[in-house]
Design a protein around this motif. Structure first.
Motif, PDB file in Angstrom:
ATOM      1  N   UNK A  23       0.837  -1.204   0.000  1.00  0.00           N
ATOM      2  CA  UNK A  23       0.000   0.000   0.000  1.00  0.00           C
ATOM      3  C   UNK A  23       0.872   1.255   0.000  1.00  0.00           C
ATOM      4  N   UNK A  24       1.891   1.278   0.852  1.00  0.00           N
ATOM      5  CA  UNK A  24       2.796   2.429   0.892  1.00  0.00           C
ATOM      6  C   UNK A  24       3.540   2.565  -0.431  1.00  0.00           C
ATOM      7  N   UNK A  25       3.975   1.414  -0.990  1.00  0.00           N
ATOM      8  CA  UNK A  25       4.672   1.427  -2.280  1.00  0.00           C
ATOM      9  C   UNK A  25       3.770   2.013  -3.370  1.00  0.00           C
ATOM     10  N   UNK A  26       2.511   1.584  -3.409  1.00  0.00           N
ATOM     11  CA  UNK A  26       1.576   2.077  -4.421  1.00  0.00           C
ATOM     12  C   UNK A  26       1.312   3.566  -4.249  1.00  0.00           C
ATOM     13  N   UNK A  27       1.137   3.978  -3.001  1.00  0.00           N
ATOM     14  CA  UNK A  27       0.894   5.398  -2.737  1.00  0.00           C
ATOM     15  C   UNK A  27       2.096   6.236  -3.160  1.00  0.00           C
ATOM     16  N   UNK A  28       3.293   5.744  -2.859  1.00  0.00           N
ATOM     17  CA  UNK A  28       4.496   6.473  -3.262  1.00  0.00           C
ATOM     18  C   UNK A  28       4.626   6.558  -4.768  1.00  0.00           C
ATOM     19  N   UNK A  29       4.366   5.440  -5.468  1.00  0.00           N
ATOM     20  CA  UNK A  29       4.437   5.454  -6.927  1.00  0.00           C
ATOM     21  C   UNK A  29       3.415   6.399  -7.533  1.00  0.00           C
ATOM     22  N   UNK A  30       2.185   6.409  -6.983  1.00  0.00           N
ATOM     23  CA  UNK A  30       1.152   7.316  -7.480  1.00  0.00           C
ATOM     24  C   UNK A  30       1.545   8.767  -7.254  1.00  0.00           C
ATOM     25  N   UNK A  31       2.174   9.052  -6.102  1.00  0.00           N
ATOM     26  CA  UNK A  31       2.622  10.413  -5.821  1.00  0.00           C
ATOM     27  C   UNK A  31       3.705  10.849  -6.806  1.00  0.00           C
ATOM     28  N   UNK A  32       4.633   9.945  -7.122  1.00  0.00           N
ATOM     29  CA  UNK A  32       5.668  10.275  -8.102  1.00  0.00           C
ATOM     30  C   UNK A  32       5.033  10.571  -9.456  1.00  0.00           C
ATOM     31  N   UNK A  33       4.033   9.767  -9.830  1.00  0.00           N
ATOM     32  CA  UNK A  33       3.375   9.977 -11.130  1.00  0.00           C
ATOM     33  C   UNK A  33       2.683  11.339 -11.170  1.00  0.00           C
ATOM     34  N   UNK A  34       1.950  11.678 -10.105  1.00  0.00           N
ATOM     35  CA  UNK A  34       1.243  12.974 -10.067  1.00  0.00           C
ATOM     36  C   UNK A  34       2.228  14.133 -10.063  1.00  0.00           C
ATOM     37  N   UNK A  35       3.263  14.044  -9.261  1.00  0.00           N
ATOM     38  CA  UNK A  35       4.231  15.140  -9.161  1.00  0.00           C
ATOM     39  C   UNK A  35       5.018  15.301 -10.459  1.00  0.00           C
ATOM     40  N   UNK A  36       5.294  14.173 -11.130  1.00  0.00           N
ATOM     41  CA  UNK A  36       5.979  14.275 -12.412  1.00  0.00           C
ATOM     42  C   UNK A  36       5.114  14.966 -13.448  1.00  0.00           C
ATOM     43  N   UNK A  37       3.826  14.606 -13.503  1.00  0.00           N
ATOM     44  CA  UNK A  37       2.918  15.265 -14.437  1.00  0.00           C
ATOM     45  C   UNK A  37       2.813  16.758 -14.138  1.00  0.00           C
ATOM     46  N   UNK A  38       2.717  17.099 -12.850  1.00  0.00           N
ATOM     47  CA  UNK A  38       2.597  18.503 -12.468  1.00  0.00           C
ATOM     48  C   UNK A  38       3.865  19.268 -12.861  1.00  0.00           C
ATOM     49  N   UNK A  39       5.010  18.634 -12.698  1.00  0.00           N
ATOM     50  CA  UNK A  39       6.269  19.291 -13.057  1.00  0.00           C
ATOM     51  C   UNK A  39       6.297  19.654 -14.538  1.00  0.00           C
ATOM     52  N   UNK A  40       5.922  18.715 -15.396  1.00  0.00           N
ATOM     53  CA  UNK A  40       5.965  18.995 -16.827  1.00  0.00           C
ATOM     54  C   UNK A  40       4.841  19.930 -17.251  1.00  0.00           C
ATOM     55  N   UNK A  41       3.706  19.921 -16.532  1.00  0.00           N
ATOM     56  CA  UNK A  41       2.650  20.887 -16.821  1.00  0.00           C
ATOM     57  C   UNK A  41       3.110  22.297 -16.496  1.00  0.00           C
ATOM     58  N   UNK A  42       3.824  22.423 -15.375  1.00  0.00           N
ATOM     59  CA  UNK A  42       4.337  23.746 -15.003  1.00  0.00           C
ATOM     60  C   UNK A  42       5.417  24.231 -15.957  1.00  0.00           C
ATOM     61  N   UNK A  43       6.109  23.292 -16.568  1.00  0.00           N
ATOM     62  CA  UNK A  43       7.170  23.667 -17.516  1.00  0.00           C
ATOM     63  C   UNK A  43       6.621  23.896 -18.912  1.00  0.00           C
TER      64      UNK A  43
END
Length: 317
Positions: free
Chosen positions: A289-309
């Motif tokens: 569960x923690x692994x999945x939550x961490x992976x989902x957070x990385x995916x969201x933050x990565x998308x947000x990073x490229x959206x901001x760029x």
């Protein structure tokens, strides 16, 4: 993003480190069926976060940015991960990719080699007795494997012990244990965290076959005696004649009654260890569960990073 990446990698490391303990806490069949898919999930999550980490640096090149709607200058300014760290992530991905390819090629070649030699010996699932003095018994890694046993092995065992040995090997065929081992080995090649997991799965598979044989024979001590006698005979013959097994099973997924940690397996048959099923499952579920939550957070933050760029007015150069 850095914190989320570290959470995923920490979970992958914790899973790899705790896999032997998890395997001991669960019945062998359950341990195999849970650890193998969990290992695949852990390996995939580690690959994903390393790829995202590496792409925050790769995406800063104008040639790559041309493929997307972001500005390399803005991405460089916003990237939360240092270029050195991203370069290391890319290097690790390259290494594990090569390791995985080499492992798949080696396993495929070994399986084809065994199939060429044994494919004409009896039908699928058959027991094939090979005229060899080398005491050996194993199951071939095929969709419907064959049980290969030598006359040298049969000569060392009593009638009941032979039946126990064959019951062990039939379990390997029935549950396709070779394929569980193959998947665990490939997952371990794909993730440096999972080497202990691969060994734990191999041991659990042999224990699974031991338990099936004990149930079939209704005599745990008989199975323990057969395994011990077979392993001691094989070891004594190897020392005396310096003769290898019929096949190099370390390079394949073939399963053998005398494989793995035989003394521990014999002890487990004579004195079954205590199980902590609920605790083991709870620990595994919490980690995933923690692994999945961490992976989902990385995916969201990565998308947000490229959206901001992303810029609609600035050219990608």
């Amino acid at each position: 993003m850095i914190a989320s990446v570290l959470v995923v990698l920490a979970c992958a490391g914790a899973y790899g480190w705790s896999a032997p303990a998890l395997a001991r806490s669960l019945p062998p069949a359950m341990a195999t069926r849970l650890l193998v898919p969990a290992g695949m999930a852990v390996s995939a999550a580690a690959w994903f976060v390393l790829a995202v980490t590496a792409f925050t640096w790769i995406g800063q090149y104008a040639e790559i940015a041309e493929l997307g709607p972001w500005s390399p200058q803005r991405l460089r300014a916003l990237a939360p991960i240092a270029p050195t760290v991203a370069e290391v992530a890319l290097g690790v991905l390259a290494v594990v990719c090569v390791r995985t390819i080499l492992r798949v090629v080696a396993r495929t070649r070994a399986m084809l080699r065994i199939h060429r030699v044994c494919g004409r010996l009896g039908g699928p699932g058959a027991v094939v007795v090979v005229d060899s003095e080398v005491p050996d018994a194993f199951t071939t890694p095929e969709a419907a494997g064959r049980i290969i046993v030598t006359r040298g092995m049969l000569a060392t065992l009593t009638g009941d012990e032979r039946a126990a040995l064959l019951a062990h090997e039939r379990s390997h065929v029935r549950h396709r244990h070779s394929w569980w081992i193959l998947v665990a080995d490939i997952a371990a090649a794909a993730s440096p965290f999972l080497s202990r997991t691969s060994q734990a799965v191999r041991h659990a598979v042999e224990r699974w076959a031991d338990e099936d044989a004990a149930a079939d024979m209704a005599d745990r001590r008989l199975v323990a005696r057969a395994l011990a006698r077979a392993a001691l005979t094989r070891q004594a013959h190897s020392r005396k004649a310096h003769s290898p097994a019929l096949f190099a099973r370390s390079d394949s997924s073939a399963t053998a009654a005398v494989g793995g940690d035989v003394p521990t397996r014999v002890q487990a048959l004579i004195d079954p260890p205590a199980r902590h099923v609920r605790a083991g499952i709870a620990a595994l579920v919490a980690l995933l569960v923690v692994l999945t939550a961490g992976g989902a957070a990385v995916e969201r933050q990565g998308e947000r990073l490229f959206e901001q760029a992303t810029t609609t007015s600035a050219p990608h150069r």
